[in-house]
Design a protein around this motif. Structure first.
Motif, mmCIF file in Angstrom:
data_model
loop_
_atom_site.group_PDB
_atom_site.id
_atom_site.type_symbol
_atom_site.label_atom_id
_atom_site.label_comp_id
_atom_site.label_asym_id
_atom_site.label_seq_id
_atom_site.Cartn_x
_atom_site.Cartn_y
_atom_site.Cartn_z
ATOM 1 N N PHE A 163 0.831 -1.206 0.000
ATOM 2 C CA PHE A 163 0.000 0.000 0.000
ATOM 3 C C PHE A 163 0.862 1.252 0.000
ATOM 4 O O PHE A 163 2.103 1.193 0.124
ATOM 5 C CB PHE A 163 -0.925 0.007 1.219
ATOM 6 N N GLY A 164 0.210 2.390 -0.138
ATOM 7 C CA GLY A 164 0.904 3.669 -0.143
ATOM 8 C C GLY A 164 1.215 4.143 1.254
ATOM 9 O O GLY A 164 0.477 3.864 2.203
ATOM 10 N N VAL A 165 2.333 4.880 1.396
ATOM 11 C CA VAL A 165 2.693 5.498 2.667
ATOM 12 C C VAL A 165 3.053 6.960 2.443
ATOM 13 O O VAL A 165 3.587 7.337 1.396
ATOM 14 C CB VAL A 165 3.864 4.764 3.359
ATOM 15 N N SER A 237 5.415 6.861 -1.173
ATOM 16 C CA SER A 237 5.959 5.615 -1.704
ATOM 17 C C SER A 237 4.946 4.501 -1.532
ATOM 18 O O SER A 237 3.881 4.686 -0.908
ATOM 19 C CB SER A 237 7.270 5.254 -0.993
ATOM 20 N N PHE A 238 5.273 3.332 -2.080
ATOM 21 C CA PHE A 238 4.444 2.138 -1.934
ATOM 22 C C PHE A 238 5.339 1.009 -1.464
ATOM 23 O O PHE A 238 6.337 0.678 -2.108
ATOM 24 C CB PHE A 238 3.769 1.791 -3.267
ATOM 25 N N LEU A 239 4.978 0.414 -0.315
ATOM 26 C CA LEU A 239 5.830 -0.568 0.330
ATOM 27 C C LEU A 239 4.995 -1.707 0.911
ATOM 28 O O LEU A 239 3.794 -1.570 1.129
ATOM 29 C CB LEU A 239 6.649 0.088 1.442
ATOM 30 N N TYR A 240 5.671 -2.828 1.187
ATOM 31 C CA TYR A 240 5.012 -3.955 1.848
ATOM 32 C C TYR A 240 4.785 -3.644 3.327
ATOM 33 O O TYR A 240 5.549 -2.906 3.948
ATOM 34 C CB TYR A 240 5.872 -5.210 1.740
ATOM 35 N N ALA A 241 3.758 -4.272 3.883
ATOM 36 C CA ALA A 241 3.408 -4.048 5.281
ATOM 37 C C ALA A 241 4.570 -4.273 6.251
ATOM 38 O O ALA A 241 4.770 -3.460 7.164
ATOM 39 C CB ALA A 241 2.208 -4.925 5.657
ATOM 40 N N PRO A 242 5.375 -5.364 6.125
ATOM 41 C CA PRO A 242 6.453 -5.554 7.106
ATOM 42 C C PRO A 242 7.487 -4.441 7.113
ATOM 43 O O PRO A 242 8.138 -4.205 8.132
ATOM 44 C CB PRO A 242 7.095 -6.882 6.659
ATOM 45 N N VAL A 243 7.638 -3.748 5.983
ATOM 46 C CA VAL A 243 8.657 -2.694 5.888
ATOM 47 C C VAL A 243 8.297 -1.496 6.764
ATOM 48 O O VAL A 243 9.179 -0.822 7.303
ATOM 49 C CB VAL A 243 8.828 -2.256 4.423
ATOM 50 N N VAL A 244 7.016 -1.224 6.915
ATOM 51 C CA VAL A 244 6.589 -0.009 7.626
ATOM 52 C C VAL A 244 5.768 -0.317 8.874
ATOM 53 O O VAL A 244 5.156 0.586 9.453
ATOM 54 C CB VAL A 244 5.775 0.909 6.678
ATOM 55 N N PHE A 256 -2.096 5.014 3.015
ATOM 56 C CA PHE A 256 -3.228 5.331 2.149
ATOM 57 C C PHE A 256 -3.346 4.235 1.101
ATOM 58 O O PHE A 256 -2.398 3.468 0.854
ATOM 59 C CB PHE A 256 -3.080 6.718 1.499
ATOM 60 N N ASP A 257 -4.521 4.135 0.491
ATOM 61 C CA ASP A 257 -4.778 3.104 -0.512
ATOM 62 C C ASP A 257 -5.256 3.739 -1.805
ATOM 63 O O ASP A 257 -5.791 4.852 -1.814
ATOM 64 C CB ASP A 257 -5.827 2.114 -0.001
#
Length: 286
Positions: A163-165, A237-244, A256-257
């Motif tokens: 998802f977006g961050v 940016s757009f990242l995987y859940a574990p990253v953030v 955000f989505d």
């Protein structure tokens, strides 16, 4: 024990030059040529051809390369397993998301269970890891994103949200937004070849867009730098859940989505086809 002629064939596939192959193998060039002609006579087909002065693999050569890579890997591992008092050896590749945010507990468990083991972990983007796997420098890889799965033995390890961050005070924070609204933002994205970038580019293609749709795109290979810039409001940016996961919990980043664009990615175990050790290695991630 691998037939030396197959080894000659694989080295020539890497160098695509008879002279360099001979130097690496400590053979004469005529000996290399003889090995290749033997294989071509045995299989009844050309394995290499010249286009001008450039050496190319034929279609038959490409097929034999895929089969022989697996044979070479299995031969190497069997030799090691049969050696007297041979210690456990494991060479793992992990894409950056998995290597930095997922794999540590697995590595800790392996090292605790095998104190005498020889272990190496290579963390890089997906395409670099697949090339290392094909070259026999890795036993297996744990990768994300898209790749040609028919060329490998694969197993799905897990699905992860993507998802977006943005910064907590950003106008997109906590919202579901249309692609048109996103296009006004500076986009911070990983390098070509990374699974993270491939997932986002595929989402763009589904809406008939590319990265050129964004007026400002910054390519950054380091997750920490991306997160720091996003937290400071210098892009999204757009990242995987574990990253953030930690930053979202601490409130230093917000999610955000994208409307009508549900994104997720697969974390996959990958090894060469016909790998005799595939099952035991695949269990490593469970």
């Amino acid at each position: 024990m691998l037939d030396p002629r197959w080894n000659t064939f694989l080295v020539l596939c890497e160098t695509m030059n008879y002279t360099r192959a001979a130097e690496r193998l400590c053979l004469t060039q005529p000996a290399v040529t003889h090995h290749i002609h033997y294989l071509e006579d045995h299989y009844g087909c050309r394995l290499f051809s010249y286009e001008g002065k450039v050496l190319r693999l034929t279609d038959a050569g490409v097929r034999l390369r895929e089969y022989t890579r697996s044979l070479a890997y299995n031969s190497q591992k069997i030799e090691a397993a049969m050696a007297v008092a041979a210690p456990v050896s494991l060479r793992v590749g992990a894409s950056k998301t998995i290597g930095e945010f997922v794999i540590a507990p697995k590595v800790e468990r392996f090292l605790r269970d095998h104190p005498e083991a020889s272990f190496s972990l290579m963390v890089d983007n997906t395409q670099v890891l697949l090339r290392a796997l094909e070259a026999g420098r890795l036993d297996f890889a744990l990768v994300e994103g898209f790749f040609e799965r028919s060329r490998y033995e694969t197993r799905l390890c897990r699905q992860e949200a993507f998802f977006g961050v943005c910064s907590p005070g950003h106008r997109l924070a906590g919202r579901t937004v249309a692609m048109e609204e996103l296009e006004g933002e500076r986009l911070l994205i990983r390098e070509t070849g990374s699974g993270t970038r491939a997932i986002f580019e595929e989402a763009l293609r589904r809406q008939n867009r590319t990265l050129r749709s964004f007026p400002s795109v910054a390519t950054i290979s380091d997750f920490s730098t991306i997160k720091s810039l996003v937290a400071d409001g210098l892009g999204v940016s757009f990242l995987y859940a574990p990253v953030v996961e930690r930053e979202l919990a601490q409130g230093t980043l917000a999610r955000f989505d994208l409307a009508e664009t549900l994104m997720s990615g697969s974390f996959c175990f990958v090894c060469l086809k016909d790998n005799l050790f595939a099952q035991s290695w695949a269990d490593w991630m469970e």
